[in-house]
Design a protein around this motif. Structure first.
Motif, PDB file in Angstrom:
ATOM      1  N   LEU A 126      11.576 -17.434 -39.361  1.00  0.00           N
ATOM      2  CA  LEU A 126      12.376 -16.897 -38.267  1.00  0.00           C
ATOM      3  C   LEU A 126      11.611 -15.868 -37.436  1.00  0.00           C
ATOM      4  CD1 LEU A 126      15.821 -16.500 -40.071  1.00  0.00           C
ATOM      5  CD2 LEU A 126      15.237 -18.156 -38.283  1.00  0.00           C
ATOM      6  N   GLY A 127      10.817 -15.024 -38.088  1.00  0.00           N
ATOM      7  CA  GLY A 127      10.056 -14.010 -37.360  1.00  0.00           C
ATOM      8  C   GLY A 127       9.072 -14.639 -36.390  1.00  0.00           C
ATOM      9  N   THR A 128       8.391 -15.669 -36.839  1.00  0.00           N
ATOM     10  CA  THR A 128       7.439 -16.375 -35.984  1.00  0.00           C
ATOM     11  C   THR A 128       8.158 -17.000 -34.795  1.00  0.00           C
ATOM     12  OG1 THR A 128       6.014 -16.818 -37.868  1.00  0.00           O
ATOM     13  CG2 THR A 128       5.726 -18.228 -35.946  1.00  0.00           C
ATOM     14  N   ILE A 148      13.811  -8.704 -38.821  1.00  0.00           N
ATOM     15  CA  ILE A 148      14.674  -9.741 -39.381  1.00  0.00           C
ATOM     16  C   ILE A 148      15.255  -9.128 -40.661  1.00  0.00           C
ATOM     17  CG2 ILE A 148      14.807 -12.086 -40.355  1.00  0.00           C
ATOM     18  CD1 ILE A 148      13.867 -12.131 -37.438  1.00  0.00           C
ATOM     19  N   LEU A 149      16.545  -9.257 -40.876  1.00  0.00           N
ATOM     20  CA  LEU A 149      17.142  -8.724 -42.100  1.00  0.00           C
ATOM     21  C   LEU A 149      16.512  -9.372 -43.330  1.00  0.00           C
ATOM     22  CD1 LEU A 149      20.924  -8.546 -41.142  1.00  0.00           C
ATOM     23  CD2 LEU A 149      19.276  -6.667 -41.234  1.00  0.00           C
ATOM     24  N   GLU A 150      16.368  -8.588 -44.374  1.00  0.00           N
ATOM     25  CA  GLU A 150      15.673  -9.004 -45.601  1.00  0.00           C
ATOM     26  C   GLU A 150      16.075 -10.386 -46.138  1.00  0.00           C
ATOM     27  OE1 GLU A 150      12.848  -8.890 -48.382  1.00  0.00           O
ATOM     28  OE2 GLU A 150      13.134  -7.172 -47.071  1.00  0.00           O
ATOM     29  N   PRO A 151      17.363 -10.702 -46.267  1.00  0.00           N
ATOM     30  CA  PRO A 151      17.722 -12.010 -46.855  1.00  0.00           C
ATOM     31  C   PRO A 151      17.279 -13.212 -46.011  1.00  0.00           C
ATOM     32  CG  PRO A 151      19.643 -10.555 -46.765  1.00  0.00           C
ATOM     33  CD  PRO A 151      18.543  -9.878 -46.014  1.00  0.00           C
ATOM     34  N   GLY A 181      18.730 -10.815 -29.595  1.00  0.00           N
ATOM     35  CA  GLY A 181      19.400 -10.874 -30.884  1.00  0.00           C
ATOM     36  C   GLY A 181      19.173 -12.243 -31.497  1.00  0.00           C
ATOM     37  N   LEU A 182      18.956 -12.271 -32.790  1.00  0.00           N
ATOM     38  CA  LEU A 182      18.812 -13.513 -33.557  1.00  0.00           C
ATOM     39  C   LEU A 182      20.076 -13.648 -34.391  1.00  0.00           C
ATOM     40  CD1 LEU A 182      17.100 -15.917 -34.629  1.00  0.00           C
ATOM     41  CD2 LEU A 182      16.130 -14.323 -36.281  1.00  0.00           C
ATOM     42  N   TYR A 183      20.725 -14.813 -34.304  1.00  0.00           N
ATOM     43  CA  TYR A 183      22.044 -14.991 -34.914  1.00  0.00           C
ATOM     44  C   TYR A 183      22.119 -16.243 -35.773  1.00  0.00           C
ATOM     45  CZ  TYR A 183      23.203 -11.667 -31.262  1.00  0.00           C
ATOM     46  OH  TYR A 183      23.226 -10.560 -30.447  1.00  0.00           O
ATOM     47  N   GLU A 184      22.910 -16.115 -36.831  1.00  0.00           N
ATOM     48  CA  GLU A 184      23.363 -17.265 -37.606  1.00  0.00           C
ATOM     49  C   GLU A 184      24.871 -17.278 -37.413  1.00  0.00           C
ATOM     50  OE1 GLU A 184      22.797 -19.185 -41.994  1.00  0.00           O
ATOM     51  OE2 GLU A 184      23.268 -17.041 -41.909  1.00  0.00           O
ATOM     52  N   GLY A 185      25.371 -18.203 -36.610  1.00  0.00           N
ATOM     53  CA  GLY A 185      26.783 -18.176 -36.238  1.00  0.00           C
ATOM     54  C   GLY A 185      27.084 -16.888 -35.493  1.00  0.00           C
ATOM     55  N   GLN A 186      28.081 -16.165 -35.952  1.00  0.00           N
ATOM     56  CA  GLN A 186      28.450 -14.891 -35.318  1.00  0.00           C
ATOM     57  C   GLN A 186      27.696 -13.698 -35.907  1.00  0.00           C
ATOM     58  OE1 GLN A 186      30.564 -14.761 -32.580  1.00  0.00           O
ATOM     59  NE2 GLN A 186      30.260 -16.968 -32.761  1.00  0.00           N
ATOM     60  N   ARG A 187      26.957 -13.927 -36.983  1.00  0.00           N
ATOM     61  CA  ARG A 187      26.263 -12.834 -37.677  1.00  0.00           C
ATOM     62  C   ARG A 187      24.873 -12.598 -37.094  1.00  0.00           C
ATOM     63  NH1 ARG A 187      25.739  -9.947 -42.548  1.00  0.00           N
ATOM     64  NH2 ARG A 187      23.594  -9.874 -43.328  1.00  0.00           N
ATOM     65  N   GLN A 188      24.609 -11.368 -36.679  1.00  0.00           N
ATOM     66  CA  GLN A 188      23.280 -11.025 -36.188  1.00  0.00           C
ATOM     67  C   GLN A 188      22.362 -10.769 -37.372  1.00  0.00           C
ATOM     68  OE1 GLN A 188      23.061  -7.829 -33.344  1.00  0.00           O
ATOM     69  NE2 GLN A 188      20.838  -8.033 -33.147  1.00  0.00           N
ATOM     70  N   VAL A 189      21.194 -11.402 -37.363  1.00  0.00           N
ATOM     71  CA  VAL A 189      20.257 -11.277 -38.479  1.00  0.00           C
ATOM     72  C   VAL A 189      18.887 -10.763 -38.033  1.00  0.00           C
ATOM     73  CG1 VAL A 189      21.460 -13.050 -39.800  1.00  0.00           C
ATOM     74  CG2 VAL A 189      19.494 -13.697 -38.391  1.00  0.00           C
ATOM     75  N   GLY A 190      18.707 -10.557 -36.736  1.00  0.00           N
ATOM     76  CA  GLY A 190      17.441 -10.040 -36.241  1.00  0.00           C
ATOM     77  C   GLY A 190      17.627  -9.386 -34.885  1.00  0.00           C
ATOM     78  N   PHE A 191      16.640  -8.580 -34.523  1.00  0.00           N
ATOM     79  CA  PHE A 191      16.708  -7.833 -33.263  1.00  0.00           C
ATOM     80  C   PHE A 191      15.303  -7.543 -32.772  1.00  0.00           C
ATOM     81  CE2 PHE A 191      16.722  -3.677 -31.053  1.00  0.00           C
ATOM     82  CZ  PHE A 191      17.577  -3.979 -29.996  1.00  0.00           C
ATOM     83  N   ALA A 192      15.167  -7.460 -31.467  1.00  0.00           N
ATOM     84  CA  ALA A 192      13.936  -6.983 -30.828  1.00  0.00           C
ATOM     85  C   ALA A 192      14.300  -6.550 -29.416  1.00  0.00           C
ATOM     86  CB  ALA A 192      12.879  -8.080 -30.780  1.00  0.00           C
TER      87      ALA A 192
END
Length: 147
Positions: free
Chosen positions: A89-91, A80-83, A52-63
């Protein structure tokens, strides 16, 4: 990716942090997992190494990676979520996954993508040199008896 972003974001393999609803909402609308039932997604997460990729408590990506940790690994459901796209971040996310210590003995990695070939080429992925040896079995009705 600049250092400020690395300080704002972090990656975790802790499945208890995963936002299953967000992951399901994204994947069921993706071209590769369209209409995936929640139960199937939950089973796939339970049986995979997840990131999981996170900004604080918010998950913004997954693999997730389907693997035996020794001979093969299949990289799946990377997003990765659009915004949050266009910031590197993807790299960073893919690099982190491929550098994950428990996956360093893996001899062969597989993935499927329709539109991110450039990203994965940076990490040594290429078209199969022996596609005639690769086979696939598909079950188009698998989701019909799932919720």
């Amino acid at each position: 990716m600049n250092e400020d972003l690395k300080h704002r974001f972090y990656i975790s393999t802790d499945k208890s942090k995963l936002d299953i609803k967000m992951i399901h909402d994204f994947l069921r609308n993706s071209y590769w997992a369209e209409n995936i039932p929640l139960g199937i997604l939950e089973k796939s997460i339970a049986n995979s190494l997840c990131f999981g990729l996170y900004e604080g408590q918010r998950q913004v990506g997954f693999a997730r990676v389907i693997t035996d940790y020794a001979t093969s690994a299949f990289l799946k459901d990377v997003f990765i979520l659009e915004p949050y796209r266009g910031q590197g971040l993807g790299t960073w996310f893919v690099q982190f996954i491929l550098s994950y210590p428990e996956l360093q003995d893996v001899q062969k990695w597989l993935l499927g993508t329709k539109d991110a070939h450039g990203l994965y080429r940076r990490y040594g992925f290429k078209k199969s040199t022996t596609p005639e040896k690769l086979m696939m079995r598909s079950n188009p009705n698998a989701y019909q008896h799932q919720n």
